[in-house]
Design a protein around this motif. Structure first.
Motif, PDB file in Angstrom:
ATOM      1  N   LEU A  26       0.834  -1.207   0.000  1.00  0.00           N
ATOM      2  CA  LEU A  26       0.000   0.000   0.000  1.00  0.00           C
ATOM      3  C   LEU A  26       0.872   1.261   0.000  1.00  0.00           C
ATOM      4  CD1 LEU A  26      -2.787  -1.025   2.559  1.00  0.00           C
ATOM      5  CD2 LEU A  26      -3.035  -0.778   0.076  1.00  0.00           C
ATOM      6  N   VAL A  27       2.004   1.207   0.728  1.00  0.00           N
ATOM      7  CA  VAL A  27       2.948   2.332   0.728  1.00  0.00           C
ATOM      8  C   VAL A  27       3.501   2.534  -0.679  1.00  0.00           C
ATOM      9  CG1 VAL A  27       5.169   3.175   1.617  1.00  0.00           C
ATOM     10  CG2 VAL A  27       3.577   1.998   3.152  1.00  0.00           C
ATOM     11  N   TYR A  28       3.826   1.440  -1.356  1.00  0.00           N
ATOM     12  CA  TYR A  28       4.372   1.535  -2.708  1.00  0.00           C
ATOM     13  C   TYR A  28       3.342   2.087  -3.699  1.00  0.00           C
ATOM     14  CZ  TYR A  28       8.429  -1.100  -1.045  1.00  0.00           C
ATOM     15  OH  TYR A  28       9.557  -1.489  -0.369  1.00  0.00           O
ATOM     16  N   VAL A  29       2.071   1.762  -3.495  1.00  0.00           N
ATOM     17  CA  VAL A  29       1.009   2.334  -4.338  1.00  0.00           C
ATOM     18  C   VAL A  29       0.977   3.855  -4.161  1.00  0.00           C
ATOM     19  CG1 VAL A  29      -1.492   2.490  -4.674  1.00  0.00           C
ATOM     20  CG2 VAL A  29      -0.419   0.248  -4.414  1.00  0.00           C
ATOM     21  N   LEU A  30       1.067   4.318  -2.910  1.00  0.00           N
ATOM     22  CA  LEU A  30       1.073   5.763  -2.632  1.00  0.00           C
ATOM     23  C   LEU A  30       2.301   6.447  -3.236  1.00  0.00           C
ATOM     24  CD1 LEU A  30      -0.170   5.740   1.084  1.00  0.00           C
ATOM     25  CD2 LEU A  30      -1.430   6.561  -0.914  1.00  0.00           C
ATOM     26  N   ILE A  31       3.450   5.762  -3.191  1.00  0.00           N
ATOM     27  CA  ILE A  31       4.670   6.320  -3.783  1.00  0.00           C
ATOM     28  C   ILE A  31       4.514   6.452  -5.301  1.00  0.00           C
ATOM     29  CG2 ILE A  31       7.108   5.816  -4.268  1.00  0.00           C
ATOM     30  CD1 ILE A  31       7.300   4.578  -1.469  1.00  0.00           C
ATOM     31  N   ALA A  32       3.904   5.442  -5.919  1.00  0.00           N
ATOM     32  CA  ALA A  32       3.691   5.477  -7.372  1.00  0.00           C
ATOM     33  C   ALA A  32       2.754   6.623  -7.756  1.00  0.00           C
ATOM     34  CB  ALA A  32       3.114   4.144  -7.848  1.00  0.00           C
ATOM     35  N   ILE A  33       1.696   6.828  -6.965  1.00  0.00           N
ATOM     36  CA  ILE A  33       0.773   7.947  -7.221  1.00  0.00           C
ATOM     37  C   ILE A  33       1.512   9.276  -7.036  1.00  0.00           C
ATOM     38  CG2 ILE A  33      -1.315   9.137  -6.411  1.00  0.00           C
ATOM     39  CD1 ILE A  33      -2.382   6.341  -5.584  1.00  0.00           C
ATOM     40  N   ALA A  34       2.395   9.323  -6.025  1.00  0.00           N
ATOM     41  CA  ALA A  34       3.149  10.550  -5.733  1.00  0.00           C
ATOM     42  C   ALA A  34       4.017  10.977  -6.908  1.00  0.00           C
ATOM     43  CB  ALA A  34       4.008  10.364  -4.485  1.00  0.00           C
ATOM     44  N   ILE A  35       4.696  10.022  -7.555  1.00  0.00           N
ATOM     45  CA  ILE A  35       5.594  10.414  -8.666  1.00  0.00           C
ATOM     46  C   ILE A  35       4.787  10.931  -9.852  1.00  0.00           C
ATOM     47  CG2 ILE A  35       5.804   8.155  -9.849  1.00  0.00           C
ATOM     48  CD1 ILE A  35       8.804   8.845 -10.163  1.00  0.00           C
TER      49      ILE A  35
END
Length: 399
Positions: free
Chosen positions: A375-384
């Protein structure tokens, strides 16, 4: 930084591999037999590599302290930054229980009592006892200075070499064991079949090997020719991690009889190899003791690390002051945060009291940790994506 003090390709590869290298996941990988090759390639291509490259761009673009929390906060606001910090903290609860669950079997093997090491009550007692001892020590002393790199050597590097040497020697002596998890090779075994979808339950454990790869981005400002070195280093480090895990897992899968693998007992194949090779079982006792010391030192490092994200969001006013999470001792550790996480970890550990099947508990904890981290990685992907849209002109030393 002076050019002479910059990190070269070889140093960066070693530092990146050290972030993810572990022997704990090898039994889970071995349990999938030949299909581990497909699972491993899938985990690298669709999980580890994208996360590493995205983190490389975000890490060089936003170089202040905070890591994933800072990246998401900058792109999506304080609320989502808090969510990221929260997720990074709570993944510890099942994650630390999963790591600590290896201590019971290791002690059992250290003293030659394998049955005791696989008793779910004994595993529970070890998790609770040792985690609380480590917690108290981290509140009283600066444990970061005590452990150093000893934990990685005892818990990872030396055990991996021992496993490779013994596994290859056993393979030369016995050849392919048709009654093992590996069995004889066929092309069809590389692809998980609809008749044998049970191996899918191990996919999260295989992906979990690469969690933490995003932390390699912190080294980018120190790299010589960062853009080229980071990309090449990540590809080589991931290839090294794949080879390290697959070689060991193949050797283990060729030894353990089908249906008898113990996921939290990394010493199981060592004992089997001792019997096959006619070597003294004291090797397994020494191996277990080394790994248990390594695990305890690594656990100690995790007690205070992720807790600092909660201290930071508390100081930002995103948690009630009455929690006291913003207060730290002379070592920069928040007593209230550490005690809260230790209580939560103890509650998760109780799974070993209510579930007798040790393998099922281990898989449940591994899967829970991986899902939360994902879930953290999903948020990071959205952030970029958001930052490419909102701040296209922001300097990106690595793109």
């Amino acid at each position: 930084m002076e050019e002479s003090k910059k990190l070269g390709l070889g140093t960066f590869i070693g530092m990146t591999m050290a972030l993810c290298a572990t022997v704990r996941s090898i039994p889970s990988v071995a349990a999938t037999g030949w299909s581990q090759i497909t699972y491993m390639i899938f985990a690298v291509v669709f999980f580890a590599l994208p996360v590493a490259l995205i983190s490389g761009e975000l890490g060089t673009m936003l170089q202040a302290e905070g890591g994933p929390q800072l990246w998401v906060k900058t792109a999506m606001g304080g609320k989502w930054g808090f969510v990221t910090a929260w997720l990074l903290w709570v993944q510890m609860f099942p994650g630390m229980v999963m790591v600590a669950s290896t201590i019971g079997p290791l002690w059992g093997n250290t003293f030659g009592n394998v049955a005791l090491g696989n008793n779910h009550w004994f595993i529970l007692a070890n998790i609770l006892g040792f985690y609380w001892i480590i917690t108290v020590l981290n509140l009283k002393y600066d444990m970061a200075k005590v452990g150093g790199n000893i934990g990685v050597w005892l818990g990872v590097y030396i055990p991996i070499v021992i496993m490779l040497i013994m596994g290859i020697a056993a393979l030369i002596k016995t050849g392919i064991n048709p009654a093992s998890y590996l069995g004889t090779f066929s092309w069809g075994k590389l692809i998980p079949s609809f008749d044998n979808l049970s191996t899918l339950q191990y996919f999260a454990a295989i992906s979990f090997i690469y969690t933490g790869i995003e932390m390699s981005s912190v080294f980018i400002p120190r790299l010589h020719n960062a853009k080229k070195t980071y990309t090449r280093g990540i590809f080589i480090a991931l290839a090294g991690l794949v080879l390290m895990n697959i070689l060991n897992a193949m050797l283990v899968a060729n030894t353990v009889p089908d249906g008898q693998i113990q996921l939290s007992n990394i010493t199981q194949p060592i004992l089997l190899w001792c019997h096959i090779l006619g070597w003294p079982t004291i090797i397994a006792n020494i191996f277990s003791f080394m790994v248990v010391i390594g695990v305890l030192i690594q656990l100690s490092a995790w007690v205070t690390g992720p807790s600092k994200t909660m201290t930071q969001v508390a100081r930002n006013g995103q948690l009630p002051a009455s929690f006291g999470y913003h207060k730290v001792n002379k070592y920069g550790v928040s007593r209230n945060v550490v005690l809260t996480q230790s209580i939560c970890i103890s509650l998760f550990a109780l799974l070993y009291g209510v579930m007798k099947n040790v393998n099922n508990v281990f898989l449940t904890l591994t899967n829970a940790t991986t899902v939360i981290y994902a879930l953290v990685y999903v948020l990071i992907a959205i952030a970029i994506i958001r930052l490419r849209q909102k701040q296209p002109d922001l300097e990106r030393p690595y793109r």
